[in-house]
Enzyme design. Structure first.
Site, PDB file in Angstrom:
ATOM      1  N   ALA A  26      21.293  34.171  50.727  1.00 51.68           N
ATOM      2  CA  ALA A  26      20.329  34.118  49.800  1.00 51.68           C
ATOM      3  C   ALA A  26      19.458  32.775  49.660  1.00 51.68           C
ATOM      4  O   ALA A  26      18.589  32.924  48.660  1.00 51.68           O
ATOM      5  CB  ALA A  26      21.241  34.515  48.600  1.00 51.68           C
ATOM      6  N   THR A  30      15.457  31.757  47.787  1.00 48.91           N
ATOM      7  CA  THR A  30      15.243  31.349  46.438  1.00 48.91           C
ATOM      8  C   THR A  30      13.656  30.745  46.141  1.00 48.91           C
ATOM      9  O   THR A  30      13.240  30.635  45.141  1.00 48.91           O
ATOM     10  CB  THR A  30      16.220  30.412  45.845  1.00 48.91           C
ATOM     11  OG1 THR A  30      16.304  29.222  46.910  1.00 48.91           O
ATOM     12  CG2 THR A  30      17.640  30.848  45.822  1.00 48.91           C
ATOM     13  N   ARG A  38      25.279  32.221  43.788  1.00 53.33           N
ATOM     14  CA  ARG A  38      26.374  31.137  43.397  1.00 53.33           C
ATOM     15  C   ARG A  38      25.870  29.827  43.031  1.00 53.33           C
ATOM     16  O   ARG A  38      26.488  29.118  42.601  1.00 53.33           O
ATOM     17  CB  ARG A  38      27.187  30.971  44.678  1.00 53.33           C
ATOM     18  CG  ARG A  38      28.403  32.371  44.770  1.00 53.33           C
ATOM     19  CD  ARG A  38      29.192  32.029  46.020  1.00 53.33           C
ATOM     20  NE  ARG A  38      29.773  33.214  46.341  1.00 53.33           N
ATOM     21  CZ  ARG A  38      29.269  34.447  46.837  1.00 53.33           C
ATOM     22  NH1 ARG A  38      27.957  34.496  47.577  1.00 53.33           N
ATOM     23  NH2 ARG A  38      29.720  35.467  47.009  1.00 53.33           N
ATOM     24  N   HIS A 123      24.393  43.213  55.303  1.00 46.49           N
ATOM     25  CA  HIS A 123      24.713  43.839  53.804  1.00 46.49           C
ATOM     26  C   HIS A 123      23.618  44.907  53.563  1.00 46.49           C
ATOM     27  O   HIS A 123      23.474  45.219  52.418  1.00 46.49           O
ATOM     28  CB  HIS A 123      24.494  42.719  52.754  1.00 46.49           C
ATOM     29  CG  HIS A 123      25.944  41.564  53.105  1.00 46.49           C
ATOM     30  ND1 HIS A 123      26.013  40.581  52.520  1.00 46.49           N
ATOM     31  CD2 HIS A 123      26.733  41.831  53.783  1.00 46.49           C
ATOM     32  CE1 HIS A 123      27.131  39.892  53.007  1.00 46.49           C
ATOM     33  NE2 HIS A 123      27.725  40.596  53.761  1.00 46.49           N
ATOM     34  N   CYS A 156      21.885  63.283  46.136  1.00 48.82           N
ATOM     35  CA  CYS A 156      21.056  63.763  47.135  1.00 48.82           C
ATOM     36  C   CYS A 156      20.649  65.557  47.130  1.00 48.82           C
ATOM     37  O   CYS A 156      21.361  66.247  46.565  1.00 48.82           O
ATOM     38  CB  CYS A 156      21.801  63.748  48.505  1.00 48.82           C
ATOM     39  SG  CYS A 156      21.146  64.165  49.966  1.00 48.82           S
ATOM     40  N   CYS A 159      22.508  67.316  50.087  1.00 52.95           N
ATOM     41  CA  CYS A 159      24.009  67.447  50.225  1.00 52.95           C
ATOM     42  C   CYS A 159      24.737  67.161  48.976  1.00 52.95           C
ATOM     43  O   CYS A 159      25.669  67.469  48.790  1.00 52.95           O
ATOM     44  CB  CYS A 159      24.416  66.704  51.332  1.00 52.95           C
ATOM     45  SG  CYS A 159      24.757  64.888  50.924  1.00 52.95           S
ATOM     46  N   SER A 198      26.542  30.137  51.019  1.00 55.03           N
ATOM     47  CA  SER A 198      27.758  29.346  50.617  1.00 55.03           C
ATOM     48  C   SER A 198      28.715  29.535  51.592  1.00 55.03           C
ATOM     49  O   SER A 198      29.777  28.835  51.649  1.00 55.03           O
ATOM     50  CB  SER A 198      28.062  29.578  49.147  1.00 55.03           C
ATOM     51  OG  SER A 198      28.161  31.192  49.280  1.00 55.03           O
ATOM     52  N   ILE A 240      15.447  24.197  52.313  1.00 54.08           N
ATOM     53  CA  ILE A 240      15.364  25.047  53.282  1.00 54.08           C
ATOM     54  C   ILE A 240      13.690  25.227  53.860  1.00 54.08           C
ATOM     55  O   ILE A 240      13.352  24.753  54.909  1.00 54.08           O
ATOM     56  CB  ILE A 240      15.848  26.666  53.215  1.00 54.08           C
ATOM     57  CG1 ILE A 240      17.334  26.604  53.344  1.00 54.08           C
ATOM     58  CG2 ILE A 240      15.366  27.150  54.520  1.00 54.08           C
ATOM     59  CD1 ILE A 240      18.034  27.779  52.646  1.00 54.08           C
TER      60      ILE A 240
HETATM   61  P1  NAD Z   1      25.082  32.634  47.847  1.00 51.17           P
HETATM   62  O1  NAD Z   1      24.429  32.607  46.789  1.00 51.17           O
HETATM   63  O2  NAD Z   1      26.505  32.429  47.896  1.00 51.17           O
HETATM   64  O3  NAD Z   1      24.641  30.994  48.202  1.00 51.17           O
HETATM   65  C1  NAD Z   1      23.605  30.544  48.512  1.00 51.17           C
HETATM   66  C2  NAD Z   1      23.396  29.279  48.770  1.00 51.17           C
HETATM   67  O4  NAD Z   1      21.913  28.684  49.286  1.00 51.17           O
HETATM   68  C3  NAD Z   1      23.910  28.124  47.713  1.00 51.17           C
HETATM   69  O5  NAD Z   1      25.113  27.480  48.319  1.00 51.17           O
HETATM   70  C4  NAD Z   1      22.800  27.286  47.248  1.00 51.17           C
HETATM   71  O6  NAD Z   1      23.121  26.003  47.276  1.00 51.17           O
HETATM   72  C5  NAD Z   1      22.047  27.346  48.603  1.00 51.17           C
HETATM   73  N1  NAD Z   1      20.507  27.299  48.290  1.00 51.17           N
HETATM   74  C6  NAD Z   1      19.836  27.975  47.094  1.00 51.17           C
HETATM   75  N2  NAD Z   1      18.495  27.745  47.389  1.00 51.17           N
HETATM   76  C7  NAD Z   1      18.298  26.825  48.273  1.00 51.17           C
HETATM   77  C8  NAD Z   1      16.994  26.034  48.926  1.00 51.17           C
HETATM   78  N3  NAD Z   1      15.697  26.518  48.373  1.00 51.17           N
HETATM   79  N4  NAD Z   1      17.328  25.208  49.941  1.00 51.17           N
HETATM   80  C9  NAD Z   1      18.616  24.985  50.477  1.00 51.17           C
HETATM   81  N5  NAD Z   1      19.608  25.654  49.895  1.00 51.17           N
HETATM   82  C10 NAD Z   1      19.639  26.549  48.955  1.00 51.17           C
HETATM   83  O7  NAD Z   1      24.507  33.262  48.975  1.00 51.17           O
HETATM   84  P2  NAD Z   1      25.106  34.105  50.148  1.00 51.17           P
HETATM   85  O8  NAD Z   1      26.093  33.159  50.821  1.00 51.17           O
HETATM   86  O9  NAD Z   1      24.199  34.785  50.892  1.00 51.17           O
HETATM   87  O10 NAD Z   1      26.016  35.219  49.699  1.00 51.17           O
HETATM   88  C11 NAD Z   1      25.519  36.147  48.740  1.00 51.17           C
HETATM   89  C12 NAD Z   1      25.736  37.490  48.976  1.00 51.17           C
HETATM   90  O11 NAD Z   1      24.641  37.910  47.906  1.00 51.17           O
HETATM   91  C13 NAD Z   1      24.823  37.755  50.288  1.00 51.17           C
HETATM   92  O12 NAD Z   1      25.769  38.604  50.978  1.00 51.17           O
HETATM   93  C14 NAD Z   1      23.656  38.716  49.929  1.00 51.17           C
HETATM   94  O13 NAD Z   1      23.983  40.270  50.574  1.00 51.17           O
HETATM   95  C15 NAD Z   1      23.618  38.775  48.715  1.00 51.17           C
HETATM   96  N6  NAD Z   1      22.409  38.425  47.752  1.00 51.17           N
HETATM   97  C16 NAD Z   1      21.115  38.743  48.316  1.00 51.17           C
HETATM   98  C17 NAD Z   1      19.889  38.015  47.890  1.00 51.17           C
HETATM   99  C18 NAD Z   1      18.522  38.494  48.725  1.00 51.17           C
HETATM  100  O14 NAD Z   1      18.584  39.365  49.507  1.00 51.17           O
HETATM  101  N7  NAD Z   1      17.672  37.499  48.700  1.00 51.17           N
HETATM  102  C19 NAD Z   1      20.017  37.486  46.744  1.00 51.17           C
HETATM  103  C20 NAD Z   1      21.185  37.312  46.146  1.00 51.17           C
HETATM  104  C21 NAD Z   1      22.643  37.930  46.606  1.00 51.17           C
HETATM  105 ZN    ZN Z   2      22.920  63.866  51.239  1.00 50.99          ZN
END
Ligand code: NAD
Ligand code: ZN
Length: 251
Positions: A26, A30, A38, A123, A156, A159, A198, A240
């Site tokens: 995730a 961001t 998290r 996911h 659906c 079904c 995370s 990132i």
């Molecule tokens: P997480 O929220 O657990 O961790 C995200 C990590 O990214 C954090 O530790 C944070 O410090 C870091 N972070 C956030 N912005 C940042 C940046 N700009 N630069 C550097 N680091 C940054 O996310 P996860 O480990 O992906 O687990 C969460 C679950 O939630 C995933 O399995 C996913 O399926 C789902 N999810 C997806 C989305 C999406 O698709 N964009 C959004 C929220 C949650």
């Molecule tokens: Zn169906």
């Protein structure tokens, strides 16, 4: 040219790699305006996730799942790939990275120009829905229109099964083919770059561990500490977009 020693080191590792895998969470999205789970202020500081068993068992849980999804629609719709996504796409374009393994459900890697077959979604994907029984695909606009008429959870047409976004909830089986492919690619990688996770959600977080066990150099780019910093070869607690963008040389 690359003044910053950490970024210069990352660039060298990338240049040296014959077969890299980028593993995203995730945190890479961001900077596109999609909150993670998290971080402080992340989605789970505000609400607990709904388990798959609850979705199956309770009409109210299904309704709440759909209400939350539609509440996020403007955010997902407005989100565009950011510099981090573009850097990853460039690694794939150059052939440095064979695939991207992502925990994200937002479709932004595909939107950044990476062919869908090179994005392994662990996911699932929240930008469309599917029947849980027959897998028939449904577009969200149509589901929303029907839902907002009387808030009954959609079923659906073919079904009668429950329709759900094409994502994997807690308690739901992982997608077998994606898991197998992610494993094969991870084992083959000489460089495994984690960006924005995370690393506390399993089985997804098992991939960086597996990469390391099979001899890859493990790099983690994440603002906060992760569950696997201790076993990584190189950890960058930095943003990132700027980090990958500068290391790869894309804006
Ligand atoms: P997480 O929220 O657990 O961790 C995200 C990590 O990214 C954090 O530790 C944070 O410090 C870091 N972070 C956030 N912005 C940042 C940046 N700009 N630069 C550097 N680091 C940054 O996310 P996860 O480990 O992906 O687990 C969460 C679950 O939630 C995933 O399995 C996913 O399926 C789902 N999810 C997806 C989305 C999406 O698709 N964009 C959004 C929220 C949650
Ligand atoms: Zn169906």
């Amino acid at each position: 040219m690359l003044q910053d020693p950490q970024i210069a080191k990352l660039a060298r590792l990338i240049d040296k790699s014959r077969r890299a895998v980028v593993f995203t969470g995730a945190g890479i999205s961001t900077e596109s305006g999609i909150p993670d789970f998290r971080s402080p202020g992340g989605i789970w500081t505000r609400m607990a996730p709904i388990d798959f068993a609850d979705f199956l068992a309770s009409e109210e849980a299904r309704r709440e799942t759909w209400r939350r999804r539609f509440a996020m629609e403007e955010t997902f719709r407005a989100a565009a790939p950011n510099r981090g996504h573009r850097a990853v796409a460039e690694l794939v374009r150059r052939g440095t990275a064979a695939v991207v393994i992502t925990q994200n459900i937002d479709g932004l890697h595909q939107a950044s120009g990476i062919a869908a077959e090179r994005v392994i979604e662990l996911h699932g994907n929240t930008t469309y829905a599917a029947c849980l029984d027959c897998e028939r695909r449904y577009e969200l606009d149509a589901v929303r229109e029907a839902f907002e008429r009387d808030e009954s959870a959609p079923v659906c047409d073919s079904c009668g099964g429950w329709i759900k976004t094409a994502t994997i909830s807690f308690g739901q089986a992982m997608p077998a083919a994606a898991m197998r492919r992610a494993e094969t690619e991870t084992i083959a990688a000489d460089l495994f770059i984690v960006a924005g996770s995370s690393l506390v959600v399993y089985p997804a977080a098992g991939f960086p561990e597996l990469a390391k066990r099979y001899g890859a150099t493990l790099v983690i780019v994440n603002r906060e500490t992760t569950g696997l910093d201790a076993i990584a070869d190189f950890v960058l607690h930095r943003a990132i977009g700027e980090t990958l963008g500068t290391a790869v040389g894309v804006d």
